[in-house]
Design a protein around this motif. Structure first.
Motif, PDB file in Angstrom:
ATOM      1  N   UNK A 186       0.831  -1.206   0.000  1.00  0.00           N
ATOM      2  CA  UNK A 186       0.000   0.000   0.000  1.00  0.00           C
ATOM      3  C   UNK A 186       0.863   1.253   0.000  1.00  0.00           C
ATOM      4  N   UNK A 187       1.973   1.191   0.753  1.00  0.00           N
ATOM      5  CA  UNK A 187       2.871   2.345   0.823  1.00  0.00           C
ATOM      6  C   UNK A 187       3.594   2.551  -0.503  1.00  0.00           C
ATOM      7  N   UNK A 188       3.985   1.452  -1.154  1.00  0.00           N
ATOM      8  CA  UNK A 188       4.713   1.526  -2.420  1.00  0.00           C
ATOM      9  C   UNK A 188       3.886   2.251  -3.474  1.00  0.00           C
ATOM     10  N   UNK A 189       2.597   1.955  -3.544  1.00  0.00           N
ATOM     11  CA  UNK A 189       1.732   2.531  -4.569  1.00  0.00           C
ATOM     12  C   UNK A 189       1.676   4.056  -4.464  1.00  0.00           C
ATOM     13  N   UNK A 190       1.803   4.583  -3.248  1.00  0.00           N
ATOM     14  CA  UNK A 190       1.748   6.029  -3.049  1.00  0.00           C
ATOM     15  C   UNK A 190       3.119   6.698  -3.127  1.00  0.00           C
ATOM     16  N   UNK A 191       4.176   5.906  -3.326  1.00  0.00           N
ATOM     17  CA  UNK A 191       5.541   6.420  -3.224  1.00  0.00           C
ATOM     18  C   UNK A 191       6.029   6.940  -4.579  1.00  0.00           C
ATOM     19  N   UNK A 192       6.133   8.264  -4.718  1.00  0.00           N
ATOM     20  CA  UNK A 192       6.570   8.873  -5.973  1.00  0.00           C
ATOM     21  C   UNK A 192       8.075   8.746  -6.201  1.00  0.00           C
ATOM     22  N   UNK A 193       8.813   8.344  -5.158  1.00  0.00           N
ATOM     23  CA  UNK A 193      10.268   8.253  -5.313  1.00  0.00           C
ATOM     24  C   UNK A 193      10.698   6.974  -6.031  1.00  0.00           C
ATOM     25  N   UNK A 194       9.838   5.979  -6.076  1.00  0.00           N
ATOM     26  CA  UNK A 194      10.199   4.694  -6.668  1.00  0.00           C
ATOM     27  C   UNK A 194      10.027   4.721  -8.183  1.00  0.00           C
ATOM     28  N   UNK A 195      10.856   3.975  -8.893  1.00  0.00           N
ATOM     29  CA  UNK A 195      10.639   3.836 -10.343  1.00  0.00           C
ATOM     30  C   UNK A 195       9.272   3.223 -10.615  1.00  0.00           C
ATOM     31  N   UNK A 196       8.650   3.642 -11.728  1.00  0.00           N
ATOM     32  CA  UNK A 196       7.308   3.176 -12.057  1.00  0.00           C
ATOM     33  C   UNK A 196       7.273   1.655 -12.221  1.00  0.00           C
ATOM     34  N   UNK A 197       8.328   1.079 -12.723  1.00  0.00           N
ATOM     35  CA  UNK A 197       8.360  -0.375 -12.934  1.00  0.00           C
ATOM     36  C   UNK A 197       8.192  -1.127 -11.609  1.00  0.00           C
ATOM     37  N   UNK A 198       8.774  -0.606 -10.548  1.00  0.00           N
ATOM     38  CA  UNK A 198       8.656  -1.250  -9.234  1.00  0.00           C
ATOM     39  C   UNK A 198       7.219  -1.189  -8.755  1.00  0.00           C
TER      40      UNK A 198
END
Length: 554
Positions: free
Chosen positions: A459-471
């Motif tokens: 859930x946190x990953x989906x909101x995280x703009x710092x991560x590459x879109x592929x992740x």
């Protein structure tokens, strides 16, 4: 405290100004002895009848100097010479643990042996030391402290070695047999306090701790303390964990000072030598001292710039029980003058030592299923420890990407059942290092296995703009596959229950999976889906917002 009184005559020594001492007598004094800056006006006969040194010295003086002689270097100085002079006059002298060693050294200097007169001062003091002082625990500690300023006399007369051997012998006694006042601070044993130490005629067991001697030895300076501990270890009757606990008490007492005050170079040298000696004395064996204590020593050794051998010995001890450490203990501050918050290389060395020891043990000793499980538990614990260190180290803007990756990869992915901690560390590193390129972000995210993230982490990953879109896409895919699998399992359970109740089966789980999912890549969200999910409140649950809190290190 033991004491010995010598002589019967009243004390007739008096002072005339601070630097003159004389004897009140009907006979005029006929010799002046200069000891340091003090002049003693005395009589020849009582002195020369007991001291070969004074007799020989007076015989060799020239007529020009008259009856005045100088003794500039007598052990103990004027105060101790006065004791010897009073003994020669037969005046009352009281010897105790504080002055007996100085008196013995001065008596040797003045050559007050039985060859001059039977029962001379050297003989009487030796009897007192052997029969009283070396049998009293407290007196031995005091005596050993006084020998520090009486070298090399106390050493040459074997007072130091005899005292150390006596202390070591008492410390090596079985605690159940200790029946003396064993410490300054904990009072006396019941029998010495007047309490009844018997019950129906049978002696009761004394509740004396195994390390009863730890506090009193802390009073000793490092050179004496080192020799005492070595003597105790040589006797081999005290266990390693007791010696480790005693050294821990000494370290806390003696090393605390350099944290509390601004130290000079001289102070640092003193503390460095002290720490290296403590490490040299420590029985570096699993369980003898806590991992937390060893890590505290390592931090101090790093700050004091101790020798590499000292640090290696500590790392070896820490590696044997690293799973017991905490993140705050393992975060060793970076070298003085450097840019890094933490010494990541030192942390890597500790973990490498742990892995080396584990690998060595598995090769040398065939492991049972229980031992294998313990090994896995240790690896999981160390992996969590590494993730905690990564989270804190990632906050350092000067931490290179390669060092972060090296620390993250030092244990295998299989040692991490869940990758939430690793994800939290990666997210922190991305936050503190916004200058990373897309390629570098991809490389650091490859450390993480998206399939091992919890639902909260996803859930946190989906909101995280710092991560590459592929992740983000990968995480959404695996989360939807997981939810589909759960739904299928529930459907199978419902179908099985219906069949048991006489119903009709609606197909196997594999059939249900194929009919529901078709091609699994159809589940993969598009870029538009990801953007939509990031803006919706569906993912902004309380668990998601608290994810970082649960995985941060206080």
């Amino acid at each position: 405290m033991k004491y010995m009184k010598l002589g019967l005559k009243p004390d007739a020594f008096q002072s005339d100004r601070s630097n003159i001492r004389f004897v009140v007598s009907e006979l005029a004094t006929d010799i002046i002895i200069n000891v340091g800056d003090v002049k003693f006006y005395l009589h020849k006969f009582p002195l020369l009848s007991k001291s070969s040194f004074l007799k020989r010295l007076l015989a060799s003086t020239s007529e020009e100097s008259g009856d005045e002689i100088n003794i500039p270097d007598i052990p103990g100085g004027p105060a101790t010479f006065e004791i010897c002079a009073k003994f020669c006059y037969g005046m009352v002298v009281t010897l105790n643990a504080y002055n007996v060693v100085a008196a013995r050294c001065a008596a040797e200097y003045l050559e007050m042996h039985d060859s001059m007169e039977k029962g001379n001062l050297v003989y009487k003091i030796d009897v007192f030391l052997t029969c009283s002082v070396f049998r009293s625990w407290k007196d031995m500690i005091i005596v050993l402290q006084t020998t520090r300023n009486l070298q090399p006399w106390a050493e040459d007369l074997k007072i130091v070695s005899n005292c150390i051997d006596s202390i070591a012998s008492k410390a090596s006694v079985d605690p159940s047999e200790v029946d003396w006042s064993y410490t300054y601070h904990k009072g006396k044993v019941p029998s010495e306090n007047g309490a009844d130490d018997q019950w129906n005629g049978v002696r009761k067991q004394q509740s004396v701790p195994k390390d009863w001697w730890a506090e009193d030895l802390c009073e000793l300076e490092m050179d004496s303390y080192k020799r005492v501990i070595m003597a105790i270890k040589t006797k081999g009757r005290v266990s390693g964990d007791v010696i480790g606990g005693v050294l821990k008490a000494y370290a806390y007492r003696r090393l605390l000072g350099f944290y509390k005050s601004t130290t000079t170079n001289g102070d640092l040298t003193k503390y460095r030598l002290l720490l290296e000696t403590i490490v040299w004395l420590l029985p570096i064996k699993r369980g003898t001292v806590s991992c937390s204590f060893l890590l505290k020593l390592l931090k101090a050794a790093s700050f004091l710039d101790c020798s590499q051998d000292c640090k290696k010995e500590l790392i070896k001890g820490i590696g044997q029980q690293l799973e017991e450490a905490s993140v705050s203990d393992l975060l060793v501050p970076g070298p003085v003058g450097g840019n890094s918050m933490y010494d990541v290389d030192l942390i890597l060395n500790i973990i490498e030592e742990f892995l080396r020891l584990e690998q060595s043990n598995s090769k040398c000793n065939p492991q049972t299923s229980g031992e294998l499980q313990e090994f896995r538990n240790r690896m999981v614990a160390v992996s969590k420890l590494i993730d905690g260190c990564l989270i804190e180290a990632a906050k350092d803007t000067n931490l290179p990407l390669l060092k972060f990756v090296e620390l993250a990869e030092i244990v295998s992915s299989s040692s991490r059942p869940v990758h939430d901690g690793l994800y939290c560390a990666i997210d922190m590193f991305l936050k503190e290092h916004p200058e990373l390129t897309k390629s570098e972000k991809k490389n650091i995210c490859r450390l993480m296995d998206c399939k091992k993230l919890s639902s909260d982490a996803c859930m946190h990953v989906v909101q995280n703009d710092r991560l590459p879109l592929r992740v983000v896409v990968q995480v959404l895919f695996f989360e939807q596959v997981r939810r589909s699998t759960i739904a299928v399992c529930r459907s199978d359970l419902s179908s099985g229950a219906a069949q048991d109740n006489g119903g009709t089966s609606h197909g196997s789980s594999s059939a249900a999976t194929m009919s529901n999912s078709g091609n699994e890549w159809d589940l993969l969200p598009t870029v538009g889906d990801v953007s939509s999910l990031r803006t919706t409140k569906l993912w902004k649950t309380e668990e998601s917002s608290n994810f970082k809190v649960k995985h941060s290190v206080s």
